[in-house]
Design an enzyme around this catalytic site. Structure first.
Site, PDB file in Angstrom:
ATOM      1  N   HIS A  37      94.617 -21.625  -8.941  1.00 56.11           N
ATOM      2  CA  HIS A  37      93.431 -21.047  -9.576  1.00 56.11           C
ATOM      3  C   HIS A  37      93.603 -21.021 -11.095  1.00 56.11           C
ATOM      4  O   HIS A  37      92.663 -21.321 -11.845  1.00 56.11           O
ATOM      5  CB  HIS A  37      93.200 -19.623  -9.075  1.00 56.11           C
ATOM      6  CG  HIS A  37      92.981 -19.505  -7.589  1.00 56.11           C
ATOM      7  ND1 HIS A  37      93.889 -18.914  -6.745  1.00 56.11           N
ATOM      8  CD2 HIS A  37      91.956 -19.911  -6.799  1.00 56.11           C
ATOM      9  CE1 HIS A  37      93.417 -18.941  -5.500  1.00 56.11           C
ATOM     10  NE2 HIS A  37      92.261 -19.545  -5.504  1.00 56.11           N
ATOM     11  N   GLN A  61      81.245 -18.130   5.252  1.00 62.35           N
ATOM     12  CA  GLN A  61      81.988 -19.364   5.493  1.00 62.35           C
ATOM     13  C   GLN A  61      83.121 -19.192   6.495  1.00 62.35           C
ATOM     14  O   GLN A  61      83.887 -20.127   6.731  1.00 62.35           O
ATOM     15  CB  GLN A  61      82.508 -19.950   4.179  1.00 62.35           C
ATOM     16  CG  GLN A  61      83.647 -19.186   3.535  1.00 62.35           C
ATOM     17  CD  GLN A  61      83.958 -19.733   2.163  1.00 62.35           C
ATOM     18  OE1 GLN A  61      83.180 -19.616   1.236  1.00 62.35           O
ATOM     19  NE2 GLN A  61      85.127 -20.354   2.015  1.00 62.35           N
ATOM     20  N   LYS A 149      92.409 -29.884  -3.885  1.00 63.19           N
ATOM     21  CA  LYS A 149      93.042 -29.362  -2.674  1.00 63.19           C
ATOM     22  C   LYS A 149      92.030 -29.309  -1.526  1.00 63.19           C
ATOM     23  O   LYS A 149      92.342 -29.593  -0.385  1.00 63.19           O
ATOM     24  CB  LYS A 149      93.606 -27.978  -2.992  1.00 63.19           C
ATOM     25  CG  LYS A 149      93.817 -27.079  -1.837  1.00 63.19           C
ATOM     26  CD  LYS A 149      95.189 -27.257  -1.281  1.00 63.19           C
ATOM     27  CE  LYS A 149      95.448 -26.312  -0.131  1.00 63.19           C
ATOM     28  NZ  LYS A 149      94.407 -25.380   0.184  1.00 63.19           N
ATOM     29  N   ASP A 150      90.800 -28.906  -1.849  1.00 66.21           N
ATOM     30  CA  ASP A 150      89.721 -28.859  -0.858  1.00 66.21           C
ATOM     31  C   ASP A 150      88.765 -30.006  -1.169  1.00 66.21           C
ATOM     32  O   ASP A 150      87.645 -29.805  -1.645  1.00 66.21           O
ATOM     33  CB  ASP A 150      89.024 -27.509  -0.923  1.00 66.21           C
ATOM     34  CG  ASP A 150      90.003 -26.371  -0.679  1.00 66.21           C
ATOM     35  OD1 ASP A 150      90.398 -26.180   0.480  1.00 66.21           O
ATOM     36  OD2 ASP A 150      90.426 -25.717  -1.656  1.00 66.21           O
TER      37      ASP A 150
HETATM   38  P1  AMP Z   1      89.870 -20.424  -2.851  1.00 64.34           P
HETATM   39  O1  AMP Z   1      90.139 -19.147  -3.575  1.00 64.34           O
HETATM   40  O2  AMP Z   1      90.927 -20.800  -1.873  1.00 64.34           O
HETATM   41  O3  AMP Z   1      88.470 -20.493  -2.304  1.00 64.34           O
HETATM   42  O4  AMP Z   1      89.934 -21.572  -3.945  1.00 64.34           O
HETATM   43  C1  AMP Z   1      89.177 -21.510  -5.127  1.00 64.34           C
HETATM   44  C2  AMP Z   1      89.301 -22.808  -5.836  1.00 64.34           C
HETATM   45  O5  AMP Z   1      90.668 -23.068  -6.145  1.00 64.34           O
HETATM   46  C3  AMP Z   1      88.816 -24.001  -4.981  1.00 64.34           C
HETATM   47  O6  AMP Z   1      88.091 -24.892  -5.805  1.00 64.34           O
HETATM   48  C4  AMP Z   1      90.110 -24.596  -4.497  1.00 64.34           C
HETATM   49  O7  AMP Z   1      90.004 -25.977  -4.214  1.00 64.34           O
HETATM   50  C5  AMP Z   1      91.007 -24.354  -5.685  1.00 64.34           C
HETATM   51  N1  AMP Z   1      92.412 -24.421  -5.294  1.00 64.34           N
HETATM   52  C6  AMP Z   1      92.995 -23.775  -4.251  1.00 64.34           C
HETATM   53  N2  AMP Z   1      94.299 -24.128  -4.158  1.00 64.34           N
HETATM   54  C7  AMP Z   1      94.543 -25.003  -5.161  1.00 64.34           C
HETATM   55  C8  AMP Z   1      95.696 -25.747  -5.584  1.00 64.34           C
HETATM   56  N3  AMP Z   1      96.867 -25.632  -4.970  1.00 64.34           N
HETATM   57  N4  AMP Z   1      95.558 -26.559  -6.651  1.00 64.34           N
HETATM   58  C9  AMP Z   1      94.366 -26.687  -7.282  1.00 64.34           C
HETATM   59  N5  AMP Z   1      93.251 -26.024  -6.934  1.00 64.34           N
HETATM   60  C10 AMP Z   1      93.332 -25.191  -5.883  1.00 64.34           C
END
Ligand code: AMP
Length: 290
Positions: A37, A61, A149-150
């Site tokens: 993040h 989701q 990552k996603d």
């Molecule tokens: P999340 O809080 O898991 O919904 O992720 C929020 C954002 O952070 C999303 O755009 C994810 O793809 C990104 N993200 C999560 N893990 C990583 C990572 N290891 N490297 C880069 N971006 C990430």
């Protein structure tokens, strides 16, 4: 850093920033923040000001029986981290602010949204697309930052942004990994010590696929077989899907061409982890990016 709880005030703040000629950047998250993040925040800070980060664990989701209730929540620590990064606004609405009684409109991205993660988690991308559309409307960013990552999620967001003529530019940033290669994820916190060690098999499997590509392999099915073989060496890993897909459609790629993703979804006990590698053709060579 100002913490904002209502959509109305967030809109007001963003409108004001734009009226001053500023270019707001936006990083949506579900909290439990980590260096992945933080890398998105830094990317936003390079191009944009002010930077707005949202923390919202989006109930829409999560499927029934998924981890909505136990998803890691660490608001105080997250806010401190964002403050120390120099973030100006943290948008952290309650669920009732985003989904008031009577809420009834959802975004469905056909095709793309039904494959892979969409098939494994019915309704997941409908929830993601809906909340991201709402967040983009509320925050009105110039650019919004997502992690590769996603990868399928990022692609779906690009799709509905285009389909609905939204103005935000969507930026997709590299995967941040632990020293041993495991992609950072809030869900890594669920792993037992044994599963945490075992989980390095994800990036090892992708690394084997990279070695095969570098050795001249271009056949999608054989690349999938290489990754499956690598995963099979780790008894704690149970593959959900292992695919080589086109980066635009997320349909299986029989042959490497243009941009493709090697994609993995693998269970370790009850925890399901994702990882991927971008394979991009350039000057008749294929470059692999873990
Ligand atoms: P999340 O809080 O898991 O919904 O992720 C929020 C954002 O952070 C999303 O755009 C994810 O793809 C990104 N993200 C999560 N893990 C990583 C990572 N290891 N490297 C880069 N971006 C990430």
């Amino acid at each position: 850093m100002e913490i904002i709880r209502t959509a109305e005030w967030m809109k007001q703040v963003s409108r004001q920033a734009r009226a001053e000629g500023r270019l707001p950047g936006f990083v949506p998250t579900m909290g439990a923040l980590h260096a992945g993040h933080a890398s998105l925040v830094r990317a936003a800070q390079r191009d944009c000001s002010p930077v707005v980060v949202s923390i919202f664990v989006n109930p829409a989701q999560f499927g029934p029986g998924e981890d909505y209730a136990r998803y890691p929540r660490s608001f105080e620590g997250d806010a401190a981290m964002l403050q120390s990064l120099g973030v100006e606004y943290l948008f952290a609405p309650e669920a009732a602010e985003m989904y008031p009684p009577g809420f009834s409109s959802y975004v469905e991205v056909e095709g793309l949204g039904a494959r892979l993660e969409g098939r494994a988690r019915p309704g997941h991308f409908r929830g993601v697309a809906t909340v991201v559309l709402k967040l983009l409307e509320i925050v009105q960013p110039w650019r919004a930052y997502f992690g590769r990552k996603d990868a399928q999620q990022a692609r779906i967001i690009q799709q509905f942004v285009r389909d609905f003529h939204l103005e935000a530019q969507i930026e997709v940033c590299p995967i941040v990994r632990e020293e041993d290669g495991l992609a950072l994820s809030s869900r890594n916190a669920y792993l037992s010590a044994d599963d945490r060690r075992a989980a390095t098999v994800l990036c090892r499997a992708l690394g084997e696929a990279r070695a095969a590509v570098e050795g001249g392999e271009r056949n999608g099915f054989r690349l999938v077989a290489v990754m499956r073989e690598a995963l099979a060496k780790e008894p704690r890993a149970a593959a959900d899907y292992v695919e080589l897909v086109r980066a635009d459609s997320f349909e299986p790629a029989a042959q490497l061409r243009g941009e493709c993703y090697a994609l993995l979804a693998v269970f370790f006990g009850g925890t399901r982890l994702l990882d991927n590698m971008l394979i991009a053709e350039k000057d008749e060579e294929f470059r692999c990016e873990l």
